[in-house]
Design an enzyme around this catalytic site. Sequence first.
Site, PDB file in Angstrom:
ATOM      1  N   ASP A 243      -0.655  -4.600  -1.976  1.00 32.22           N
ATOM      2  CA  ASP A 243      -1.499  -3.730  -2.780  1.00 32.22           C
ATOM      3  C   ASP A 243      -2.265  -4.612  -3.769  1.00 32.22           C
ATOM      4  OD1 ASP A 243      -2.405  -1.083  -3.100  1.00 32.22           O
ATOM      5  OD2 ASP A 243      -1.165  -0.808  -4.880  1.00 32.22           O
TER       6      ASP A 243
ATOM      7  N   ASP B  68       0.084  -5.978   3.168  1.00 28.15           N
ATOM      8  CA  ASP B  68      -0.397  -6.588   1.925  1.00 28.15           C
ATOM      9  C   ASP B  68       0.544  -6.200   0.790  1.00 28.15           C
ATOM     10  OD1 ASP B  68      -1.544  -4.014   0.471  1.00 28.15           O
ATOM     11  OD2 ASP B  68      -2.168  -3.925   2.568  1.00 28.15           O
TER      12      ASP B  68
END
Length: 291
Positions: A211, A209
């Site tokens: 974050d 991802d």
Amino acid sequence: MKKWILGVIGGSGLYEIDGVENGRWERIESPWGPASDEVYRGTLNGIDIVFLPRHGRGHNISPTHLNFRANIDVLKRCGVTDILSLSAVGSLREDYKPGDFVMVDQFIDRTFAREKSFFGQGVVAHVSMAHPVCERLAHMAADAADLLDVTVHRGGTYLVMEGPQFSTLAESKLYRQWGCDVIGMTNMPEAKLAREAEMSYATIGMVTDYDCWHEEEDNVSVTNVLEVLKGNADLARATVKNIVEAMTKMDRRPTDQGIETGLDFALITPPEARDSKLLNKLDAVAGRVLK
């Protein structure tokens, strides 16, 4: 000359690798308390390999509550020479994308609720962490991943946060300003303890991802982390197989970084002042210098 014995710390499905012979679960006792789980031991292409599910089978231990000392201690008791850590990480860079692999070479430790050393009151030691990753093992891991259909980034600074919550937006932006490349919750004090135990250590960060800093991407959630990890599971297992294949083609010699002798000048407490109870607990990780 020591033979290669590869320890792998990561998800509970990593041990499901085709070709592992004599695979079996074993419980290894540690004076530091219970490890995350039993270890899965076997042989792959003639190389001894030891898997440890970092969070336990079923993922029932949070990062803060991992017994890092016991985990490293049991691997040492299994004779492990080199530890490969596979960890989910968030990206703090636009060009480190979900699905990519990052060969971490530096850490910033922002954890605060964990036991970080085998040494302490009664036996004090200070090891160098200037270069926390074994360069040889990291290079082997990068080469192994390069053979697969995955983007590999050689080098990166891993910000280790305490968790278990994900970052605030302000924190995520701050870590980017610091020059950090990825963020996660698990590799500290793991890397520090491996160095104290004189074991080579390298990390493959599997990006899941962005974050929460990226304005055009969803904020990190357990759902998207697990989705990307599921897609990377086969790549992670294949990377381990490729590292083992490389190990079959070379002798294991001492590292240029002197990792195997890292405690030679680290102990500061003189022998007559050392605590006997702590010495007994250090029999595996520091037995070489305490005999």
